[in-house]
Design a protein around this motif. Structure first.
Motif, PDB file in Angstrom:
ATOM      1  N   SER A  15      -4.248  -4.561   6.323  1.00 22.68           N
ATOM      2  CA  SER A  15      -3.996  -3.076   5.768  1.00 22.68           C
ATOM      3  C   SER A  15      -2.858  -3.184   4.755  1.00 22.68           C
ATOM      4  CB  SER A  15      -3.943  -1.932   6.563  1.00 22.68           C
ATOM      5  OG  SER A  15      -5.227  -1.941   7.349  1.00 22.68           O
ATOM      6  N   VAL A  16      -2.700  -2.846   3.778  1.00 20.18           N
ATOM      7  CA  VAL A  16      -1.524  -3.020   2.728  1.00 20.18           C
ATOM      8  C   VAL A  16      -1.260  -1.678   2.309  1.00 20.18           C
ATOM      9  CG1 VAL A  16      -0.885  -4.241   0.807  1.00 20.18           C
ATOM     10  CG2 VAL A  16      -2.499  -5.268   1.973  1.00 20.18           C
ATOM     11  N   SER A  17      -0.018  -1.491   2.194  1.00 20.52           N
ATOM     12  CA  SER A  17       0.563  -0.375   1.740  1.00 20.52           C
ATOM     13  C   SER A  17       1.624  -0.400   0.575  1.00 20.52           C
ATOM     14  CB  SER A  17       1.140   0.828   2.712  1.00 20.52           C
ATOM     15  OG  SER A  17       0.201   1.316   3.403  1.00 20.52           O
ATOM     16  N   PHE A  18       2.072   0.229  -0.455  1.00 23.32           N
ATOM     17  CA  PHE A  18       2.999  -0.335  -1.429  1.00 23.32           C
ATOM     18  C   PHE A  18       3.895   0.997  -1.820  1.00 23.32           C
ATOM     19  CE2 PHE A  18       3.585   0.900  -5.959  1.00 23.32           C
ATOM     20  CZ  PHE A  18       4.462  -0.231  -6.084  1.00 23.32           C
ATOM     21  N   ALA A  19       4.959   0.526  -2.042  1.00 22.25           N
ATOM     22  CA  ALA A  19       5.959   1.766  -2.625  1.00 22.25           C
ATOM     23  C   ALA A  19       6.924   1.103  -3.571  1.00 22.25           C
ATOM     24  CB  ALA A  19       7.116   2.162  -1.167  1.00 22.25           C
ATOM     25  N   SER A  20       7.272   1.683  -4.654  1.00 20.01           N
ATOM     26  CA  SER A  20       8.185   1.497  -5.541  1.00 20.01           C
ATOM     27  C   SER A  20       9.650   1.842  -5.267  1.00 20.01           C
ATOM     28  CB  SER A  20       7.804   1.908  -6.886  1.00 20.01           C
ATOM     29  OG  SER A  20       7.800   3.191  -6.890  1.00 20.01           O
ATOM     30  N   THR A  21      10.776   1.560  -5.755  1.00 15.73           N
ATOM     31  CA  THR A  21      12.026   2.219  -5.604  1.00 15.73           C
ATOM     32  C   THR A  21      12.050   3.575  -5.162  1.00 15.73           C
ATOM     33  OG1 THR A  21      12.672   0.300  -6.865  1.00 15.73           O
ATOM     34  CG2 THR A  21      14.191   1.999  -6.145  1.00 15.73           C
ATOM     35  N   TYR A  22      11.173   4.236  -5.913  1.00 14.99           N
ATOM     36  CA  TYR A  22      11.160   5.811  -5.963  1.00 14.99           C
ATOM     37  C   TYR A  22       9.760   6.088  -5.711  1.00 14.99           C
ATOM     38  CZ  TYR A  22      15.497   4.905  -8.258  1.00 14.99           C
ATOM     39  OH  TYR A  22      16.755   4.234  -8.455  1.00 14.99           O
ATOM     40  N   GLY A  23       9.606   7.255  -4.942  1.00 13.05           N
ATOM     41  CA  GLY A  23       8.131   7.721  -4.597  1.00 13.05           C
ATOM     42  C   GLY A  23       7.655   7.516  -3.261  1.00 13.05           C
ATOM     43  N   GLU A  24       6.761   7.863  -2.971  1.00 13.49           N
ATOM     44  CA  GLU A  24       6.139   7.954  -1.697  1.00 13.49           C
ATOM     45  C   GLU A  24       5.148   6.691  -1.459  1.00 13.49           C
ATOM     46  OE1 GLU A  24       6.530   9.761   1.513  1.00 13.49           O
ATOM     47  OE2 GLU A  24       8.305  10.196   0.304  1.00 13.49           O
ATOM     48  N   PRO A  25       5.214   6.166  -0.261  1.00  9.74           N
ATOM     49  CA  PRO A  25       4.401   5.028  -0.075  1.00  9.74           C
ATOM     50  C   PRO A  25       3.210   5.342  -0.206  1.00  9.74           C
ATOM     51  CG  PRO A  25       5.993   4.893   1.477  1.00  9.74           C
ATOM     52  CD  PRO A  25       6.171   6.243   0.783  1.00  9.74           C
ATOM     53  N   VAL A  26       1.986   4.372  -0.835  1.00 13.71           N
ATOM     54  CA  VAL A  26       0.609   4.603  -0.796  1.00 13.71           C
ATOM     55  C   VAL A  26      -0.089   3.644  -0.075  1.00 13.71           C
ATOM     56  CG1 VAL A  26       0.813   6.347  -2.641  1.00 13.71           C
ATOM     57  CG2 VAL A  26       0.412   3.889  -3.161  1.00 13.71           C
ATOM     58  N   PHE A  27      -1.153   4.002   0.537  1.00 19.91           N
ATOM     59  CA  PHE A  27      -2.076   2.826   0.947  1.00 19.91           C
ATOM     60  C   PHE A  27      -2.917   2.264  -0.046  1.00 19.91           C
ATOM     61  CE2 PHE A  27      -6.110   1.622   2.859  1.00 19.91           C
ATOM     62  CZ  PHE A  27      -5.812   0.551   3.471  1.00 19.91           C
ATOM     63  N   VAL A  28      -3.018   0.812  -0.081  1.00 22.19           N
ATOM     64  CA  VAL A  28      -3.498  -0.126  -1.195  1.00 22.19           C
ATOM     65  C   VAL A  28      -4.950  -0.454  -0.912  1.00 22.19           C
ATOM     66  CG1 VAL A  28      -3.214  -1.931  -2.752  1.00 22.19           C
ATOM     67  CG2 VAL A  28      -1.187  -0.550  -2.057  1.00 22.19           C
ATOM     68  N   LYS A  29      -5.116  -1.312   0.052  1.00 24.27           N
ATOM     69  CA  LYS A  29      -6.353  -1.619   0.484  1.00 24.27           C
ATOM     70  C   LYS A  29      -6.426  -2.265   1.954  1.00 24.27           C
ATOM     71  CE  LYS A  29      -7.792  -5.591  -1.223  1.00 24.27           C
ATOM     72  NZ  LYS A  29      -8.149  -6.827  -2.187  1.00 24.27           N
ATOM     73  N   HIS A  30      -7.631  -2.505   2.304  1.00 20.97           N
ATOM     74  CA  HIS A  30      -7.900  -3.226   3.710  1.00 20.97           C
ATOM     75  C   HIS A  30      -8.521  -4.341   3.092  1.00 20.97           C
ATOM     76  CE1 HIS A  30      -8.132  -3.193   7.948  1.00 20.97           C
ATOM     77  NE2 HIS A  30      -9.482  -3.502   7.775  1.00 20.97           N
ATOM     78  N   MET A  31      -7.973  -5.642   3.570  1.00 18.91           N
ATOM     79  CA  MET A  31      -8.511  -6.930   3.083  1.00 18.91           C
ATOM     80  C   MET A  31      -8.899  -7.812   4.316  1.00 18.91           C
ATOM     81  SD  MET A  31      -5.633  -8.437   0.901  1.00 18.91           S
ATOM     82  CE  MET A  31      -4.145  -8.936   1.786  1.00 18.91           C
ATOM     83  N   PRO A  32      -9.369  -8.919   4.073  1.00 15.83           N
ATOM     84  CA  PRO A  32      -9.759  -9.928   5.131  1.00 15.83           C
ATOM     85  C   PRO A  32      -8.329 -10.691   5.376  1.00 15.83           C
ATOM     86  CG  PRO A  32     -11.591 -10.163   3.536  1.00 15.83           C
ATOM     87  CD  PRO A  32     -10.628  -8.975   3.051  1.00 15.83           C
ATOM     88  N   ASN A  33      -8.205 -11.334   6.313  1.00 20.86           N
ATOM     89  CA  ASN A  33      -6.969 -12.067   6.497  1.00 20.86           C
ATOM     90  C   ASN A  33      -7.186 -13.478   6.500  1.00 20.86           C
ATOM     91  OD1 ASN A  33      -4.585 -13.037   7.310  1.00 20.86           O
ATOM     92  ND2 ASN A  33      -4.470 -12.212   9.652  1.00 20.86           N
TER      93      ASN A  33
END
Length: 166
Positions: free
Chosen positions: A24-42
């Motif tokens: 499961s991958v989440s993303f954040a930039s320098t500013y702003g709240e983290p957001v969930f990006v995607k669920h992917m195979p390992n």
């Protein structure tokens, strides 16, 4: 005050909640709240594809995932792609009481901790030492040797116990 921030570079933070078969991958930039990006195979292909799409000139990518049964392969793969990667000690990550854990929340929390660690020098994220591949292979050989020594010893004890009976 921000640490390690270059105004000419875009810094991206990715928290990975890694399991044997999925990430499961989440993303954040320098500013702003983290957001969930995607669920992917390992899989190596999926990981390489995901991060290769995001690598652009002037972009610095930092990632984090918790140490666990998946080992250091993801760390090594990301390093080969030129991506900064931290493996966090799960026992050192603070947990709030009543917190419901799931993959999405875990990746979001890791993303937030990573950003604070890189930008503000937060001490909430404790890095795990990543051994060289040769050292890791030696550890594995030693573990296997110890495992089979114990197995032989148990078998010998069973045989001796059986012989004592008769």
């Amino acid at each position: 005050m921000l640490k390690l921030v270059d105004q000419n570079r875009d810094i991206q933070f990715y928290g990975l909640d890694v399991h044997q078969d999925s990430i499961s991958v989440s993303f954040a930039s320098t500013y702003g709240e983290p957001v969930f990006v995607k669920h992917m195979p390992n899989t190596a292909e999926e990981i390489a594809g995901f991060f290769t799409e995001r690598q652009k000139p002037g972009v610095v990518i930092h990632t984090v995932y918790e140490a666990g049964g998946c080992g250091f392969m993801i760390h090594r793969q990301l390093k080969k792609l030129g991506i900064h990667c931290i493996i966090a000690a799960p026992s050192k990550i603070t947990k709030t009481s009543g917190e419901v854990k799931n993959d999405k929340r875990d990746s979001l929390k890791l993303t937030k901790l990573l950003r604070n660690h890189i930008l503000m020098g937060s001490k909430e994220l404790h890095e795990v030492f990543v051994p060289k591949e040769t050292a890791e292979a030696m550890q594995e050989v030693t573990r296997l040797r110890d495992f089979y020594k114990r197995k032989v010893r148990r078998s010998m004890n069973k045989i001796l116990a059986l012989l004592r009976k008769y």
